[in-house]
Every structure is written in structure tokens, then in C-alpha cells.
Write a protein that holds these residues in place. Sequence first.
Motif, mmCIF file in Angstrom:
data_model
loop_
_atom_site.group_PDB
_atom_site.id
_atom_site.type_symbol
_atom_site.label_atom_id
_atom_site.label_comp_id
_atom_site.label_asym_id
_atom_site.label_seq_id
_atom_site.Cartn_x
_atom_site.Cartn_y
_atom_site.Cartn_z
ATOM 1 N N ASP A 279 21.287 22.429 -25.299
ATOM 2 C CA ASP A 279 22.387 23.316 -25.697
ATOM 3 C C ASP A 279 22.103 24.786 -25.382
ATOM 4 N N HIS B 248 24.556 26.566 -23.356
ATOM 5 C CA HIS B 248 25.763 25.954 -23.940
ATOM 6 C C HIS B 248 25.595 24.442 -23.971
ATOM 7 N N GLN B 249 26.464 23.761 -24.702
ATOM 8 C CA GLN B 249 26.317 22.323 -24.919
ATOM 9 C C GLN B 249 26.642 21.469 -23.696
ATOM 10 N N GLY B 250 27.073 22.120 -22.638
ATOM 11 C CA GLY B 250 27.368 21.363 -21.421
ATOM 12 C C GLY B 250 26.257 21.479 -20.383
ATOM 13 N N TRP C 226 25.225 18.435 -18.311
ATOM 14 C CA TRP C 226 26.289 17.893 -17.450
ATOM 15 C C TRP C 226 26.548 18.831 -16.274
ATOM 16 N N TRP D 43 28.570 16.221 -30.503
ATOM 17 C CA TRP D 43 29.174 17.424 -29.924
ATOM 18 C C TRP D 43 30.560 17.138 -29.358
ATOM 19 N N GLU E 96 34.627 15.967 -25.216
ATOM 20 C CA GLU E 96 35.310 17.018 -24.458
ATOM 21 C C GLU E 96 34.328 17.788 -23.578
ATOM 22 N N THR E 97 33.096 17.941 -24.039
ATOM 23 C CA THR E 97 32.135 18.736 -23.263
ATOM 24 C C THR E 97 31.767 18.060 -21.941
ATOM 25 N N LYS F 121 34.323 18.092 -19.023
ATOM 26 C CA LYS F 121 34.590 19.288 -18.213
ATOM 27 C C LYS F 121 33.850 19.269 -16.884
#
Length: 692
Positions: free
Chosen positions: A375, A378-380, A383, A407, A410-411, A414
Motif C-alpha cells: 500500500d 497507494h493500495q494499487g 497491480w 481493500w 475496485e482497486t 483500475k
Amino acid sequence: RSILRQSRATVGSGVGFAVGWKAANRPNTRRYAVPDAPSEETLAALSHEDREFPPDPAFAAQANGTKELFAEADADRDAFWAQQARDRITWSKDFEQVLDWSEAPFAKWFVGGELNAAYNCLDRHVEAGNGDRVALHFIGEPDGDTKDFTYAEALDQVKRAANVLTDLGVEKGDRVAIYLPMIPEAVFAMLACARIGAPHSVVFGGFSADALRSRIADAEAKVVITADGGYRRGKPSALKPAVDEAVSGGTSVNKVLVVRRTGQDTAWNDDLDLWWHEALEAASAEHEAVPVDSEHPLFLLYTSGTTGKPKGILHTTGGYLTQAAYTNSVVHDVHPETDVYWCTADVGWVTGHTYIVYGPMANGATQVLYEGTPDTPHQGRWWEIVQDKKVSVLYTAPTAIRTFMKWGKETPAKYDLSSLRVLGSVGEPINPEAWVWYREIIGGGKTPIVDTWWQTETGAIMVSALPGVTTLKPGSAQAAIPGISVDVVDEQGNSVENGKGGYLIIDKPWPSMLRGIWGDPERFKETYWSRYPGVYFAGDGAKRDEQGNIWVLGRVDDVMNVSGHRLSTTEIESALVSHPKVAEAAVVGATDATTGQAVVGFVILRGDAAAEAEQDGDALVANLRNHVAKEIGPIAKPRQIMVVSELPKTRSGKIMRRLLRDVAENREVGDVSTLADSSVMDLIKTGMSDSG
Ligand code: 6R9
């Protein structure tokens, strides 16, 4: 009353998880028998999982693993392993005998053979014309801090480092401690040790100075390789002070080699300390790998046992490297020419040893090495890395997957994750719900998932699906891979029937098996080989389902006994996590005057459920208890469920149920020194007294 604490940064706030997805994405529905008075048999069959995912023919057509491997290994196990060893590994001297088991449980594999692990991981790829292939896509935690190393560049670094170690007086057989963050130098340092036949002892960078000191002392390490610091959650975090403390007051260590990673201010002792970059620059770039005996020690890796003193698990060269390369090929299905592979473990754990360094590099794979946390910033982040590097094979742990579930989908949505074609899991049982989420949300509903069971002691994967071959069952580690023989046995050591539970054992020696506990042959025999004579006792409970698939239920000490019924913590945790409001769960058996033990659950709720619990905690808890009773049977209904915002985990992500048991039994909480974040227990206790 407030039973909920604000989630901390490590966990995130947990975006609401759409309740409807489960039914929509579930190919089959599960049926749970709910008997009035469950017997041992029905209990074992209770968490029956009906969802099945047969291999995709297109995947199977290109898979490294085949059905035939099982037949070959069954026909002649020794011949099978001899062929793996000769096909996958380059020997400077061929071996004369496959296995010498005459001094069991001390095995010798590929007797008389000579090889060098670093040569196999580097030189031979360069000699074969693949020097320009990227070995490591290093991604530092600070945004934009990336660097690629080709196989030729990695070889240059390792040759220089090998010369530096030799110049420092490290000889074949001497031990070197490595205490580094997740940076390329960690890989280079390990391979430089292997290159000169000096066993390494990697100590996870998150361990304390005390832990480092005791590991250095036990192995009598001559040199420590460390760094000024590493990046953690957006900040430089110092490492060297722990080394300074660990080597203070006279130890076996006579040099400390320091990688400059963060450039932060670092205390310096001219007698002891040496900069890695200066030493490597000055060193010769010429170095011949030293061939060692197949049974020459490659590394020690300390792991905790049931007693306080950590065990130095010893692995040797030929057998370990063979099984590491073989499993990375047939289980992760890595195709070195085309895949981008990413194992998210830290090199401080066995998973990092076998599936970052030795397996993939022996195979000449291209991989991602990521320094940071999931994280940051950021939490993405993961990915984004998958998308940017087109990662095709991802190997991670259930605890990470459950965190991502929390989390929210949705993350990952993206990012373009379409490059992924195989997903792996390791470290603890993966709950069926997390398995299905992983496949649907990360794997686009198409990737095979391999749930791989193994241990520091086993050195490499032992039980797993073979992607492209096995029909997958979420939550089950499935079956021994070709060449490996495991069983589930009862107290007497008899193989259990399908549908029943018992203990996981390994009944035939395997190439990457531990060769002992450093300096303690008695403890080795006692811990692993005394429960059932001639058989390796893994310490895990397991169950075989009606089709013979193996379900690993967790450590034997996590098995509860409630009114004479053996219940698995994992099974009940899976039931709790299958409830749409639960993100994560841990279950312990607390001493109970009437039932012997009673089931006590700790749950972390998903975002929107947390708000609801603030309103009516009692109703929610009642609901969850009934849910478990419905899913598994009334006998499994938790006596208590506590809503918490964190669970105590070790740095390798394993839940420390021992501490939760202390809480459940109203005891002073025991030693928290191996927790990733020792403040978690305070958080849980505060939450509890609020709810009390
Ligand atoms: C590789 C690693 C070993 C213990 C092992 C078991 C648990 C690992 C698992 C699993 C269920 C899996 N474990 N993989 N349990 N399913 N796929 O984790 O080594 O750190 O030595 O831990 O981890 O309990 O006995 P290590």
C-alpha cells in the motif's frame, strides 16, 4: 459501546465489498451437511467444497507439467529424479548414485556429483547466449526508483562480490550472514556465497538485533552483509544500527559489508565496516565458480520451532537446486523466454530463497523484485506493477489476498491485469472464498491457481495442483506433485480413508529435504522423525476429501478439541470469511471447563459492516455464530466472537494464534517479539476491554 477501533494504515479502511458477487461468480453451490450430533466422520467431510475448475485445454497444451510425469515418477522414483537433475542442472561432475538413504534420516542425493549453484543460476545462461535477458526488474519502494539487471550484469556483480568475500578471508564452508532489504544486492550476496561454497544464513531484515545476534552466534558467521537501510512505507528505515548492536562486544564476525541503499547517516567502524560498492568496484570482474559436492551446504535458514530456540535448517546443493528448478517449472509453469514472474515473498524467508533466487534463476527466468509494501504509496501498487511489467506468473500469500479483498475489488479493477496467466499461493491454508476472489478479481476468472504446501524444511513445493493438469478445488492443496510421496495418517500412523482427517507426513525422501538442524542432529531426529519411525512428520493437520484431495488444516497445535471432536481452526476461519461481512478471521481454542476447549473467533469486518457493528454489535456477532453453525455444524459454533481491527501476525504473515489464545483465556499476553507490529496486541486488548 464501541467494539471497533479505527483501522490502521497497514490494513486500510476496507472499501465495502459487494455482497452479490459471491453468488454470481460461484459455478456450483456448496452443500454443507448439518447433522444433529456430528461424528468424527461427518465433521471431517463437513467443509465439503463442490466448486471445481477443470484445466483449460489451451493452457494444458503449453503447460510444463503433464500427466505423464506422475506415471514416470511412480514407475521409478530414483530414475525420475536423476532425469530431473540431469535435464535441469549443469553438473561439472556427474553423480554416481541418485539417493543414499543408508544413514536415514540423513539423506545424500546425487552422490558423487559436483556443481555450483551460482554457475547454474547465472554463468550458464550467459554462455547459452541469454546474457541480455533481464534477470531482475528491480522496483524500489520510492516511486520511479527502478533498475533492470540482465543476466550478464547480475553475473558481473556476483563475480565481483565473490572476489570481495574471498579477499575478506571467507573460505569454502565458512558461513556468511545476510541482513538486507529486498534489493538486488540481497540476491547477488546469496549467489556470491554460493559461488565460493560459503553457506549463507539470511536473516529477515525485520528481525531485531537480538535475533540477528543469536543467529550469527549459532552459525558462527564470519562476515555480515547488510545495508545502511531500506525504504519502508515511504521512509528510509535504518538497518545497520541493528548489525552494530548484534556484533558489539566480540563475536565470530570480522567484517561487515554495507550496501548503500538510502544514503542515510550511518555510524561507521573502520576496523569492521566496508562499503559494498567500493569493494565491488575495486574487485576483479573475473571469477571461476568453485564446484562443490552435491551435498555441500548451500544455506542455513532459521525457523521457529515449538521451543524458544530457533532451528537452523540446513540445505545442501544438488538436491535442493534440482527440486527448486523443477517445481518452478512444473508448478509455476514458468517459461523463461516469455514469462515475467513475480514472487512477492521476502528473500529472508524460504519462499524467497527457493522461488526468487534458486528456482527461477536456475531456470533463467525474468522476474520482478519489489522492495516495498503493497500500500505504498497507494493500495494499487502491486497491480500497477503487474500492469507495467506485464507480470504473467504471480506467487503470493493468502494474507495478502485477504488484505486486498478487504481493500475492495475496485482497486485492482483500475489496472490491466490481463498479462496474468498463473497465480500461486503459499504460507497458510487459503480459504475457498479468498481462492475464488483471487481467481475472479485478479485472475480475470481464467487463471489456474496453485495452492502450494511446503515448509522451510522441505526446501521446495511438495503438495500442489499442476496447472494445466489438475482439476482445481478452491481451498485444497490437492495432491503430492510427481516424485513426492505424502500421506495423511491417524495417531497410529495408518493412512486415513477419504473423508477423514489426520496428520500430514512424507513417507519417502525427497531431493530438497533438509539435511539436518545446524549443530543439533538429535533435535532433527526428535522433531521430525520420531513420531512415526522412518517417516517425516510435518506438524500439520490435514484431511482427505471424498476424491482424495488433501486439505491442509494448519499446524497441529492449531487443532482444537471441543467435546472430543477435532476441529480445525482453518475450517472455522473459512466459514467466517465466507460470510459477506467478514474480511478476515482467526480462530483459537480456549480452555473451557465443560467442553475441554471452546471455539473463540476474532474477526475483522469489511468496511460497511464495521459501521453496522457500531450500531448493533450483538446482533452481528449472533449472526456470525449462527453462520458458522450452519456452515460446519453446531459443534463448531464459536462460544465467543470478538470484533477487532487487527490480527497479530508474524513478519511472514502467519497469524500468531498463541497470542489470541492468551487473550481468549484472559492471560497476560506472551512474547510478542516476532510480531510484525507488536502494538497490534495493545489494539486488540483495548478493543476487547471496551467491548467487555
Ligand atoms: C513455505 C512456507 C511452513 C508451514 C507449514 C504449514 C503452512 C505453508 C501452506 C501451508 C496450508 C499451504 N503452510 N504453505 N498451510 N496450505 N499451501 O511457508 O514455509 O515458513 O516454514 O512454513 O506453513 O503450516 O507447516 P514455512
